[in-house]
Scaffold this active site. Structure first.
Site, PDB file in Angstrom:
ATOM      1  N   SER A 157      25.363  29.766  13.174  1.00 54.35           N
ATOM      2  CA  SER A 157      24.023  30.148  13.628  1.00 54.35           C
ATOM      3  C   SER A 157      22.935  30.227  12.501  1.00 54.35           C
ATOM      4  CB  SER A 157      24.193  31.730  14.018  1.00 54.35           C
ATOM      5  OG  SER A 157      23.110  32.409  14.663  1.00 54.35           O
TER       6      SER A 157
ATOM      7  N   LYS B  62      23.987  26.548  16.396  1.00 51.91           N
ATOM      8  CA  LYS B  62      23.097  27.489  17.268  1.00 51.91           C
ATOM      9  C   LYS B  62      21.771  27.733  16.369  1.00 51.91           C
ATOM     10  CE  LYS B  62      23.243  32.443  17.841  1.00 51.91           C
ATOM     11  NZ  LYS B  62      24.159  33.306  18.506  1.00 51.91           N
TER      12      LYS B  62
ATOM     13  N   LYS C 227      17.869  29.587  16.166  1.00 53.54           N
ATOM     14  CA  LYS C 227      17.118  30.807  16.722  1.00 53.54           C
ATOM     15  C   LYS C 227      16.064  30.463  17.168  1.00 53.54           C
ATOM     16  CE  LYS C 227      19.829  34.353  16.022  1.00 53.54           C
ATOM     17  NZ  LYS C 227      20.434  35.202  16.704  1.00 53.54           N
TER      18      LYS C 227
ATOM     19  N   ASP D  87      19.438  30.637  20.633  1.00 54.62           N
ATOM     20  CA  ASP D  87      19.379  31.846  21.061  1.00 54.62           C
ATOM     21  C   ASP D  87      18.163  32.549  20.788  1.00 54.62           C
ATOM     22  OD1 ASP D  87      20.146  34.542  20.995  1.00 54.62           O
ATOM     23  OD2 ASP D  87      21.567  34.484  19.290  1.00 54.62           O
TER      24      ASP D  87
ATOM     25  N   GLU E 109      20.926  31.477  24.752  1.00 54.92           N
ATOM     26  CA  GLU E 109      21.765  32.772  24.690  1.00 54.92           C
ATOM     27  C   GLU E 109      20.598  33.954  24.746  1.00 54.92           C
ATOM     28  OE1 GLU E 109      23.761  32.819  20.982  1.00 54.92           O
ATOM     29  OE2 GLU E 109      24.086  34.979  21.154  1.00 54.92           O
TER      30      GLU E 109
ATOM     31  N   ASP F  99      24.274  37.918  25.535  1.00 51.70           N
ATOM     32  CA  ASP F  99      24.652  38.663  24.400  1.00 51.70           C
ATOM     33  C   ASP F  99      24.322  40.248  24.652  1.00 51.70           C
ATOM     34  OD1 ASP F  99      24.882  39.738  21.572  1.00 51.70           O
ATOM     35  OD2 ASP F  99      23.630  38.209  20.679  1.00 51.70           O
TER      36      ASP F  99
ATOM     37  N   LYS G 252      30.889  40.385  21.193  1.00 47.75           N
ATOM     38  CA  LYS G 252      30.766  40.799  19.973  1.00 47.75           C
ATOM     39  C   LYS G 252      31.344  42.327  20.045  1.00 47.75           C
ATOM     40  CE  LYS G 252      26.373  38.934  18.482  1.00 47.75           C
ATOM     41  NZ  LYS G 252      24.770  39.278  18.278  1.00 47.75           N
TER      42      LYS G 252
ATOM     43  N   GLY H 209      28.716  36.923  16.192  1.00 51.49           N
ATOM     44  CA  GLY H 209      28.633  37.444  14.990  1.00 51.49           C
ATOM     45  C   GLY H 209      27.477  38.551  14.586  1.00 51.49           C
TER      46      GLY H 209
HETATM   47  O1  LIG Z   1      26.262  34.575  11.563  1.00 50.01           O
HETATM   48  C1  LIG Z   1      26.287  35.496  12.434  1.00 50.01           C
HETATM   49  O2  LIG Z   1      26.865  36.364  11.951  1.00 50.01           O
HETATM   50  C2  LIG Z   1      25.576  35.543  13.571  1.00 50.01           C
HETATM   51  C3  LIG Z   1      24.017  35.674  13.349  1.00 50.01           C
HETATM   52  C4  LIG Z   1      23.366  35.750  14.757  1.00 50.01           C
HETATM   53  O3  LIG Z   1      23.059  34.861  15.514  1.00 50.01           O
HETATM   54  C5  LIG Z   1      22.864  37.217  14.872  1.00 50.01           C
HETATM   55  C6  LIG Z   1      22.502  37.817  13.559  1.00 50.01           C
HETATM   56  C7  LIG Z   1      22.065  39.097  13.516  1.00 50.01           C
HETATM   57  C8  LIG Z   1      21.697  39.680  14.917  1.00 50.01           C
HETATM   58  C9  LIG Z   1      21.912  39.092  15.969  1.00 50.01           C
HETATM   59  C10 LIG Z   1      22.566  37.688  16.063  1.00 50.01           C
HETATM   60  C11 LIG Z   1      23.127  37.148  17.495  1.00 50.01           C
HETATM   61  O4  LIG Z   1      23.662  36.718  17.756  1.00 50.01           O
HETATM   62  O5  LIG Z   1      22.220  37.424  18.580  1.00 50.01           O
HETATM   63 MG   LIG Z   2      22.776  36.464  20.031  1.00 52.59          MG
END
Ligand SMILES: O=C(O)CCC(=O)c1ccccc1C(=O)O
Ligand SMILES: [Mg+2]
Length: 370
Positions: free
Chosen positions: A136, A162, A164, A189, A214, A239, A263, A291
């Site tokens: 991510s 992925k 953001k 995401d 996402e 999520d 999660k 994550g």
């Molecule tokens: O590398 C990771 O741990 C996932 C990172 C990530 O996408 C995330 C990190 C912090 C808060 C929300 C998210 C998410 O998945 O939405």
């Molecule tokens: Mg997410």
């Protein structure tokens, strides 16, 4: 088993690079670690994935501390527990606060597995010996640098990228990434940054053959997501909106989601994660493991969960080196060719590195059964 003692640590680690989502930027990572000890001296470890601030969800490190100390630990300390599935039942009078519950439950799962000479994956019923992982990547307004970051992780072998997105950083970004990397499995995401007024914009993402989008809409929504999914070709993955098996069932029945990001902390633990996994498997909904920028302890729980058979899409469980100069487990989580080899040691299978843990500990608290 009887939980006799619990040690809780407030931790502070620092990410190698800041991580930016539509709701904010992370640099320091403040979190809780919990170590539970049984009457035979076995120990198990859990990590709270709640962040310092209530951006992702309403839980924070301090609300978790309060819930654990004042409500949850009194329900488990000194109680006879036959199997970790019972922990959720002990917590049933307490509403929500899933990340707090999961911190204790995770430690008890690790302890249970060690006590019974099983890997955590085996205790959960997982069979995969290697798991496929993606990565991510946070928002970076410098497009050239973002492309190079993505290129680097593809070269490291990560199986899916992925990125953001947020309003103003979406269609053109995905277009540019697709142009550079036409064949890589890719997804976006949004962390709830859009509303149904953005349908036309979100439809433009269909052009890029994304594996999924996402959580485009509100963090508490499953109705508007169903409306949106009818107009999108790209599958929606929820999520933030999913806190339980019941949420999963309702979202799937409504057609709000075609894929679920599990999660462990968000859904209240490994037992609930497994239930969601099983339900999704029966209903043809693929799942993957999300994550929360975890340290090695939480990461190890994610690795174990991902060995279940319906984790068919690569997770966000990247290697330790993606986040930390030094992690707090030994060995660290290593990704080779986009795979993590599931450890074969009992419990979480990675040894907590007590020296490193001490180094990042801000405060230590002890609790004992009466
Ligand atoms: O590398 C990771 O741990 C996932 C990172 C990530 O996408 C995330 C990190 C912090 C808060 C929300 C998210 C998410 O998945 O939405
Ligand atoms: Mg997410």
């Amino acid at each position: 088993m009887i939980i006799k003692e619990v040690t809780m640590r407030k931790m502070k680690m620092s990410l190698k690079d800041p991580f930016t989502t539509s709701f904010g930027t992370f640099q320091d990572k403040d979190f809780l670690l919990l170590e539970a000890k049984d009457e035979l001296g076995n120990t198990g470890w859990g990590e709270s994935v709640a962040f310092h601030s209530p951006w992702y969800s309403e839980e924070t490190l301090e609300t978790n501390l309060h819930m654990i100390k004042d409500f949850l630990l009194p329900l488990v300390l000194g109680k006879e527990i036959g199997h970790p599935d019972e922990v959720n039942e002990l917590f049933s009078a307490i509403r929500r606060n899933n990340m707090a519950k999961s911190t204790i439950e995770g430690a008890i799962w690790d302890l249970y597995a060690k006590r019974n000479k099983l890997t955590l994956a085996e205790a959960l019923g997982g069979k995969q010996e290697k798991i496929e992982v993606g990565i991510s990547i946070g928002i970076d307004e410098d497009m050239d640098r973002l492309v190079e970051t993505v290129r680097g992780f593809i070269e490291e072998g990560y199986k899916r990228i992925k990125v953001k997105i947020k309003p103003g950083f979406d269609v053109e970004v995905m277009r540019e990434l697709r142009r550079n990397f036409p064949d890589v499995p890719m997804m976006a995401d949004a962390n709830s940054a859009y509303t149904l007024e953005d349908v036309d914009l979100l439809k433009q993402l269909d052009e890029f053959n994304l594996t999924m989008i996402e959580q485009p809409l509100a963090s508490d929504d499953i109705i508007d997501h169903a409306t949106l999914q009818k107009q999108l070709e790209t599958p929606i993955c929820l999520d933030e909106s999913i806190h339980s098996l019941e949420d999963t069932r309702k979202a799937v029945e409504l057609g709000s989601t075609k894929i679920i990001n599990i999660k462990i902390g968000r859904v209240g633990g490994l037992t609930e994660s497994k239930k969601i996994h099983d339900y999704c498997m029966e209903h043809g909904i693929p799942v993957w493991c999300g994550g929360m920028l975890e340290s090695g302890i939480g990461r190890a729980h994610n690795v174990a969960l991902t060995t279940l058979p319906n984790f068919i899409l690569p997770g966000d469980t990247a290697g330790s080196s993606r986040y930390w100069e030094q992690d707090i487990i030994s060995p660290e989580v290593i990704v080779e060719d986009g795979y993590i080899t599931v450890p074969t040691g009992y419990g979480i299978g990675y040894e907590p590195d007590l020296e490193a843990i001490d180094q990042f500990t801000v405060e230590t608290m002890h609790f004992k059964a009466e």
